[in-house]
Motif scaffolding. Structure first.
Motif, mmCIF file in Angstrom:
data_model
loop_
_atom_site.group_PDB
_atom_site.id
_atom_site.type_symbol
_atom_site.label_atom_id
_atom_site.label_comp_id
_atom_site.label_asym_id
_atom_site.label_seq_id
_atom_site.Cartn_x
_atom_site.Cartn_y
_atom_site.Cartn_z
ATOM 1 N N ARG A 129 0.808 -1.216 0.000
ATOM 2 C CA ARG A 129 0.000 0.000 0.000
ATOM 3 C C ARG A 129 0.844 1.270 0.000
ATOM 4 O O ARG A 129 0.432 2.286 -0.552
ATOM 5 N N ARG A 150 8.047 5.860 4.740
ATOM 6 C CA ARG A 150 6.850 5.100 4.339
ATOM 7 C C ARG A 150 6.796 3.764 5.079
ATOM 8 O O ARG A 150 5.707 3.276 5.400
ATOM 9 N N GLU A 180 6.456 11.911 -1.987
ATOM 10 C CA GLU A 180 6.044 10.507 -1.932
ATOM 11 C C GLU A 180 5.464 10.182 -0.554
ATOM 12 O O GLU A 180 4.578 9.340 -0.426
ATOM 13 N N GLU A 183 2.018 12.002 -0.314
ATOM 14 C CA GLU A 183 1.013 11.314 -1.136
ATOM 15 C C GLU A 183 0.408 10.129 -0.373
ATOM 16 O O GLU A 183 -0.804 9.907 -0.407
ATOM 17 N N VAL A 184 1.249 9.397 0.341
ATOM 18 C CA VAL A 184 0.737 8.299 1.181
ATOM 19 C C VAL A 184 -0.205 8.858 2.248
ATOM 20 O O VAL A 184 -1.281 8.303 2.510
ATOM 21 N N ARG A 186 -1.944 11.668 2.061
ATOM 22 C CA ARG A 186 -3.185 12.123 1.409
ATOM 23 C C ARG A 186 -4.108 10.944 1.158
ATOM 24 O O ARG A 186 -5.315 11.032 1.339
ATOM 25 N N GLN A 187 -3.516 9.830 0.739
ATOM 26 C CA GLN A 187 -4.311 8.622 0.482
ATOM 27 C C GLN A 187 -5.005 8.159 1.771
ATOM 28 O O GLN A 187 -6.192 7.840 1.768
ATOM 29 N N LEU A 188 -4.255 8.161 2.874
ATOM 30 C CA LEU A 188 -4.841 7.763 4.173
ATOM 31 C C LEU A 188 -5.997 8.694 4.537
ATOM 32 O O LEU A 188 -7.037 8.249 5.029
ATOM 33 N N ARG A 190 -7.898 10.359 2.488
ATOM 34 C CA ARG A 190 -9.053 10.038 1.624
ATOM 35 C C ARG A 190 -9.778 8.791 2.100
ATOM 36 O O ARG A 190 -10.982 8.669 1.959
ATOM 37 N N GLU A 191 -9.022 7.856 2.684
ATOM 38 C CA GLU A 191 -9.635 6.609 3.170
ATOM 39 C C GLU A 191 -10.317 6.798 4.524
ATOM 40 O O GLU A 191 -10.849 5.857 5.082
#
Ligand code: ADP
Ligand code: MG
Length: 246
Positions: A129, A150, A180, A183-184, A186-188, A190-191
């Motif tokens: 992920r 990460r 990078e 971005e991880v 931001r993804q979290l 959004r989830e």
């Protein structure tokens, strides 16, 4: 600001380091699924605030409640709380002599009591992920700073936390690696992960935060939407801070 479904609540929190009043009557509520970005000058108490939220620092007065439970003082309840409110530091804090996979699995086995195979399976999912599936067998020193951070995020996620605290997660990174990691994050966001993020990345604050909390001298001076904060800061301290960094 009014919060519908509070996950982390601080009420009247105070802390000193000797004569220094580092948290002064701090009230802050973080709602479930919210992203709260904390900004402010160096020394304003941002790290102390984060560390207080998962009890890496004791506070002298006030209440800290996580998901309806007062913060435990010690023992198993504290270990459980630490698993539920994960923390990602500026300095990654990976174990140098363990592989990436082992770093992500370790606390799952020790704290969550998962079997090694189950922990490793979960670790591989999370490494995938965060874009690091191919690096599971490497050692931290073989990775870039951005990759190591990460891994630290995957390790925090492996505990299935209710919330994640980030204390300047990109401040130790070379510029080309900052995105990078953001971005991880931001993804979290959004989830739907509940996140408290101390950062100087104003682009992230504008685009990912539900609220911006501005701290100065141990106090929360502003607590507003990013739109409101960046377009019309109310306090002189915030105006001054923004004029220096934007
Ligand atoms: P920030 O993260 O906003 O830079 P900190 O929470 O790290 O601020 O620190 C707030 C103030 O408390 C600073 O003046 C700092 O020097 C001081 N401080 C932080 N940790 C300690 C400590 N363990 N002992 C004494 N003073 C500390
Ligand atoms: Mg700090």
């Amino acid at each position: 600001m009014a919060v519908v479904d509070p996950l982390i609540e601080l009420r009247g929190v105070n802390k000193h380091y000797g004569a220094l009043h580092v948290l002064q009557d701090v009230d802050l509520t973080v709602g479930r699924g919210e992203v709260v970005v904390v900004i402010g000058p160096s020394g304003s108490g941002k790290s102390t605030l984060c560390r207080a939220m998962n009890r890496l620092e004791r506070v002298e007065s006030g209440e800290i409640v996580v998901d309806g439970q007062p913060l435990p003082d010690e023992g198993k309840a504290l270990a459980r709380l630490r698993a539920e409110v994960g923390m990602v530091f500026q300095s990654f804090n990976l174990f140098a002599h363990k592989t990436v996979l082992a770093n992500v699995s370790l606390a799952q086995i020790k704290v969550r009591k998962r079997k090694k195979e189950e922990a490793d399976r979960r670790s591989r999912e999370l490494l995938d992920r965060v874009g690091l599936a191919a690096h599971a067998e490497k050692y931290p020193a073989q990775l870039s700073g951005g990759q190591q951070q990460r891994v630290a995020i995957a390790r925090a996620l492996a505990m299935d936390p209710k919330a994640l605290l980030f204390d300047e997660p990109t401040s130790a990174l070379d510029p080309e690696m900052i995105n990078e990691v953001l971005e991880v994050m931001r993804q979290l966001a959004r989830e739907g992960m509940t996140m408290v993020v101390v950062t100087h990345e104003m682009g992230f604050a504008r685009s990912a935060a539900n609220r911006v909390v501005f701290m100065a001298d141990g106090r929360i001076v502003e607590d507003r939407t990013p739109e409101e904060f960046f377009t019309s800061p109310r306090s002189e301290r915030a105006k001054d801070f923004l004029s220096k960094i934007l």
